[in-house]
Enzyme design. Sequence first.
Site, PDB file in Angstrom:
ATOM      1  N   ALA A   1       3.806  -3.203   3.489  1.00  0.00           N
ATOM      2  CA  ALA A   1       2.860  -3.332   4.599  1.00  0.00           C
ATOM      3  C   ALA A   1       2.509  -1.925   5.070  1.00  0.00           C
ATOM      4  O   ALA A   1       3.223  -0.966   4.762  1.00  0.00           O
ATOM      5  CB  ALA A   1       3.495  -4.128   5.725  1.00  0.00           C
TER       6      ALA A   1
ATOM      7  N   GLY B   1       6.433  -5.493   1.470  1.00  0.00           N
ATOM      8  CA  GLY B   1       5.377  -6.494   1.358  1.00  0.00           C
ATOM      9  C   GLY B   1       4.744  -6.507  -0.013  1.00  0.00           C
ATOM     10  O   GLY B   1       4.216  -7.528  -0.448  1.00  0.00           O
TER      11      GLY B   1
ATOM     12  N   GLU C   1       6.920  -8.672  -1.967  1.00  0.00           N
ATOM     13  CA  GLU C   1       6.764 -10.038  -1.429  1.00  0.00           C
ATOM     14  C   GLU C   1       5.468 -10.671  -1.922  1.00  0.00           C
ATOM     15  O   GLU C   1       5.429 -11.860  -2.221  1.00  0.00           O
ATOM     16  CB  GLU C   1       6.823 -10.004   0.086  1.00  0.00           C
ATOM     17  CG  GLU C   1       8.228  -9.672   0.589  1.00  0.00           C
ATOM     18  CD  GLU C   1       8.284  -9.514   2.084  1.00  0.00           C
ATOM     19  OE1 GLU C   1       7.570  -8.633   2.626  1.00  0.00           O
ATOM     20  OE2 GLU C   1       9.037 -10.254   2.732  1.00  0.00           O
TER      21      GLU C   1
ATOM     22  N   GLU D   1      12.847  -2.740   3.832  1.00  0.00           N
ATOM     23  CA  GLU D   1      12.533  -2.908   5.252  1.00  0.00           C
ATOM     24  C   GLU D   1      13.712  -2.558   6.170  1.00  0.00           C
ATOM     25  O   GLU D   1      13.514  -2.079   7.275  1.00  0.00           O
ATOM     26  CB  GLU D   1      12.084  -4.339   5.540  1.00  0.00           C
ATOM     27  CG  GLU D   1      10.709  -4.683   4.998  1.00  0.00           C
ATOM     28  CD  GLU D   1      10.740  -5.179   3.556  1.00  0.00           C
ATOM     29  OE1 GLU D   1      11.714  -4.916   2.826  1.00  0.00           O
ATOM     30  OE2 GLU D   1       9.760  -5.836   3.156  1.00  0.00           O
TER      31      GLU D   1
HETATM   32  N1  T1G Z   1       2.631   2.434   5.165  1.00  0.00           N
HETATM   33  C1  T1G Z   1       1.878   3.471   5.575  1.00  0.00           C
HETATM   34  N2  T1G Z   1       1.935   4.722   5.040  1.00  0.00           N
HETATM   35  C2  T1G Z   1       2.822   4.902   4.044  1.00  0.00           C
HETATM   36  C3  T1G Z   1       3.646   3.864   3.568  1.00  0.00           C
HETATM   37  C4  T1G Z   1       3.524   2.582   4.166  1.00  0.00           C
HETATM   38  N3  T1G Z   1       4.239   1.545   3.756  1.00  0.00           N
HETATM   39  N4  T1G Z   1       4.411   4.376   2.566  1.00  0.00           N
HETATM   40  C5  T1G Z   1       4.071   5.661   2.437  1.00  0.00           C
HETATM   41  N5  T1G Z   1       3.114   5.989   3.314  1.00  0.00           N
HETATM   42  C6  T1G Z   1       2.463   7.284   3.449  1.00  0.00           C
HETATM   43  C7  T1G Z   1       3.422   8.378   3.855  1.00  0.00           C
HETATM   44  O1  T1G Z   1       3.560   8.420   5.268  1.00  0.00           O
HETATM   45  C8  T1G Z   1       2.732   9.610   3.302  1.00  0.00           C
HETATM   46  O2  T1G Z   1       1.660   9.904   4.187  1.00  0.00           O
HETATM   47  C9  T1G Z   1       2.097   9.101   2.011  1.00  0.00           C
HETATM   48  O3  T1G Z   1       1.992   7.674   2.164  1.00  0.00           O
HETATM   49  C10 T1G Z   1       2.928   9.411   0.788  1.00  0.00           C
HETATM   50  O4  T1G Z   1       4.235   8.893   1.050  1.00  0.00           O
HETATM   51  C11 T1G Z   1       5.981  -7.287   5.703  1.00  0.00           C
HETATM   52  C12 T1G Z   1       7.381  -5.363   7.007  1.00  0.00           C
HETATM   53  C13 T1G Z   1       6.282   4.542  -1.725  1.00  0.00           C
HETATM   54  C14 T1G Z   1       8.451   5.579  -2.392  1.00  0.00           C
HETATM   55  O5  T1G Z   1       9.288   1.056   3.440  1.00  0.00           O
HETATM   56  O6  T1G Z   1       9.229   4.595   0.400  1.00  0.00           O
HETATM   57  O7  T1G Z   1       6.407  -4.021   3.901  1.00  0.00           O
HETATM   58  O8  T1G Z   1       2.439  12.194   4.905  1.00  0.00           O
HETATM   59  O9  T1G Z   1       5.382  11.127   1.023  1.00  0.00           O
HETATM   60  O10 T1G Z   1       7.531  10.588  -1.753  1.00  0.00           O
HETATM   61  O11 T1G Z   1       8.061  -7.332   4.669  1.00  0.00           O
HETATM   62  O12 T1G Z   1       6.269   6.423   0.494  1.00  0.00           O
HETATM   63  O13 T1G Z   1       0.792  11.925   3.023  1.00  0.00           O
HETATM   64  O14 T1G Z   1       0.115  11.391   5.402  1.00  0.00           O
HETATM   65  O15 T1G Z   1       6.707   8.979   0.999  1.00  0.00           O
HETATM   66  O16 T1G Z   1       5.825   9.622  -3.409  1.00  0.00           O
HETATM   67  C15 T1G Z   1       8.078  -1.401   3.421  1.00  0.00           C
HETATM   68  C16 T1G Z   1       7.756   3.224   2.348  1.00  0.00           C
HETATM   69  C17 T1G Z   1       7.118  -1.340   4.556  1.00  0.00           C
HETATM   70  C18 T1G Z   1       8.064   1.937   1.605  1.00  0.00           C
HETATM   71  C19 T1G Z   1       6.401   6.954  -2.187  1.00  0.00           C
HETATM   72  N6  T1G Z   1       7.822  -0.321   2.479  1.00  0.00           N
HETATM   73  N7  T1G Z   1       7.253   4.259   1.465  1.00  0.00           N
HETATM   74  O17 T1G Z   1       7.158   8.119  -1.917  1.00  0.00           O
HETATM   75  O18 T1G Z   1       5.325   9.654  -1.016  1.00  0.00           O
HETATM   76  S1  T1G Z   1       7.431  -2.587   5.771  1.00  0.00           S
HETATM   77  C20 T1G Z   1       8.453   0.856   2.595  1.00  0.00           C
HETATM   78  C21 T1G Z   1       8.079   4.896   0.592  1.00  0.00           C
HETATM   79  C22 T1G Z   1       7.014  -4.035   4.940  1.00  0.00           C
HETATM   80  C23 T1G Z   1       6.969  -6.503   4.872  1.00  0.00           C
HETATM   81  C24 T1G Z   1       7.503  -5.298   5.541  1.00  0.00           C
HETATM   82  C25 T1G Z   1       7.462   6.043  -0.156  1.00  0.00           C
HETATM   83  C26 T1G Z   1       7.144   5.759  -1.624  1.00  0.00           C
HETATM   84  P1  T1G Z   1       1.212  11.453   4.395  1.00  0.00           P
HETATM   85  P2  T1G Z   1       5.501   9.727   0.581  1.00  0.00           P
HETATM   86  P3  T1G Z   1       6.494   9.578  -2.091  1.00  0.00           P
END
Ligand code: T1G
Length: 689
Positions: free
Chosen positions: A63, A102, A105, A125
């Site tokens: 998400a 998500g 999911e 999450e």
């Molecule tokens: N939402 C918004 N921005 C995100 C994002 C996300 N999920 N993931 C990464 N970004 C942005 C990050 O802030 C950065 O921005 C850029 O993308 C590159 O990220 C309903 C509730 C995928 C392994 O927790 O683990 O789904 O600084 O530097 O090192 O059940 O990003 O460039 O402006 O980390 O190559 C669950 C979070 C969400 C995954 C890539 N998902 N992301 O790593 O790049 S909650 C996560 C990561 C959810 C549902 C629930 C990593 C990555 P900027 P980065 P990276």
Amino acid sequence: MSSSVSVANENGVAVVTIDNPPVNALSFHVRKPLHEALAALRDDPSARAIVIACAGRTFIAGADITEFGKPVEQPELRAIISLLETISKPTVAAIHGTALGGGLELALGCHFRVADQAAKLGLPEVKLGLLPGGGGTARLPRLVGAAKALGMIVSGTPISAGEAKAAGLVDAVFDGNLLAEAVRFASEMAAGAGPFVPVRDRNNRLAECDLAAFDAKAAELARKARGLEAPLACAEAVRNAITLPIDEALAAERQLFLKLVAGDQSRSQRYLFFAEREAAKVPGKDLQKRKIAQVGIIGAGTMGGGIAMAFVNGGFPVTLLETSGEALDRGLAMIEKNYSVSVSRGSLSEEVKEQRLGLFKGSTDYADLADCDLIIEAVFEDMAVKKEVFGRLDAVAKPGAILATNTSYLDVNEIAASTSRPRDVLGMHFFSPANVMKLLEIVRPDKTAPDALATVADLARRIGKVAVVVGVCHGFVGNRMLSARGAESEFLLLEGAAPSQVDNAFTDFGWPMGPFQMGDLAGLDIGWRNRKARGQTAVIADMLCEQERFGQKTGRGWYRYESGSRQPAADPEVEALIRDKAVERGVARREIGADEIIERTLYPLVNEGAKILEEGIAARASDIDVVWVNGYGFPIGKGGPMFWAGLEWAAKIVERLEHWHERTGRAIFEPAPVLRRFAETGSWESVGR
Ligand code: T1G
């Protein structure tokens, strides 16, 4: 169709491609057209099957975290997954990069999941203080079983495509062109007899679950949660998947998610997610980086050896330099032992251990550092010794090589000025054990070249470190604030608090360990040596050291450790020693509660952070929080000292600091002007430089 979602038809297989850089987060501008596309394709006879794929470097990473805390815009993810499950034709998720949160999911809403070899799949999450809110807690157990699902969801750790295939999460893993393979797979499925059963209707894996074993595992995980709510909610939701009809389990998951997403802990952990990424945006981030291929480490002691391992683990060949063959052998033997322990624990294969050991080259000759692109010294914490080392480095290092000091406290400007190349000198302050701890303070002297700083910040990411750029002052950010946090420790003991009371107040707050237990773990002799070098004393700690009570390593420190155990036991001798010292100093002893302990340790911590911010030693308040969460174990559910100051209510902190300042007259309690302004405005950004 929108720019974020496109549909193509490949010989009767509809390919829905999501394109939302950088990580294909399921933002509203993706969800809406995706929902519309799937609804249209469900009833489109020209589409015999549907593949959902992503453009760019990864499948959906979850998400859009920036949308949390704002009103939900429909359709939400759950509606898209429900729609997917009404589609009778085969639906296939084609996964590359990472399918997280998500994203996974959504893939669980498809009949099939195929992945390329390098893909990773997970539900992280919990690291954001949440639980999978798109049905993952009910669907994942139906594919991989409850025990595996519990482990994945409570840890938040992704698994490889191979592991996912073996577990039943993925139906096929491809080596070649993933999309072409996914289309072929979908076409074959469509040619098959069907019917295609949605994951939500598959219950056979649940029947395998041993509920008693599940509950025992969940209880063990709960004990490790240290006050965090999300891990407990994750376990509860997965248990619901086993014991409740799926729609009730999904409804329960929703309630648990809504409670977590509105709570302070998730706010703190989501804040930290972005804070770490902000910290990585160092000045000159986009400059051309210097090429770093060969790394040299001077000093094969605990720090030097750990730093060398951190680089070798990141794939860099390392030349490890010591003053003598014997010292070098000792260092290399310790490294080999560390890897062997990992192999015996099953976290490293014998093959990788040998590969890594093959990347080390030992030497006692500075000339062997001549080809290194980065050289880090981790020698004795003494300015004269450091300057001697840098003098020799200046003579042998090639032009453009970055010369770094691992000093914890010393003036890096002074070290840089002792060389002919201050533009290439900076600090890389690792935290012990350096091959494990994620934090790296990059200390930026006045004359360091921006490209050198950017190179080291990028390198930090490549070796899995969380880097924060800090300015030059005694102790930089972390250790300077640590001094403020500990300044009252001995007064608290003399006035009546037992070491265990202070430590318990810390662990009840959410710290992994209190300051006295930490001292015993690290070794009290280290602080003793530092104090003597700076002409300082700590009445009680010095007495313990004079009795060679150095902590766990000598079986006695603040606590006793019976026959080599690491379990601390109160030591009546230490408590008598404290009482005698209090009498000697005429200090009246009294009951001291946990609140007072927190006020006299963590409020000065925040206060010192405010001063650091005002002096520009840290660029942002969130950088200070990243230091404290990644380097000192500040509870992630409180976001770090500066974020917590807002949760705790800064005006109260100012008022209590004034109280203790009036009562003790000690400077650490005098509220920093920046803290006062934060208390008025509620935002650190309005007070930083
Ligand atoms: N939402 C918004 N921005 C995100 C994002 C996300 N999920 N993931 C990464 N970004 C942005 C990050 O802030 C950065 O921005 C850029 O993308 C590159 O990220 C309903 C509730 C995928 C392994 O927790 O683990 O789904 O600084 O530097 O090192 O059940 O990003 O460039 O402006 O980390 O190559 C669950 C979070 C969400 C995954 C890539 N998902 N992301 O790593 O790049 S909650 C996560 C990561 C959810 C549902 C629930 C990593 C990555 P900027 P980065 P990276």
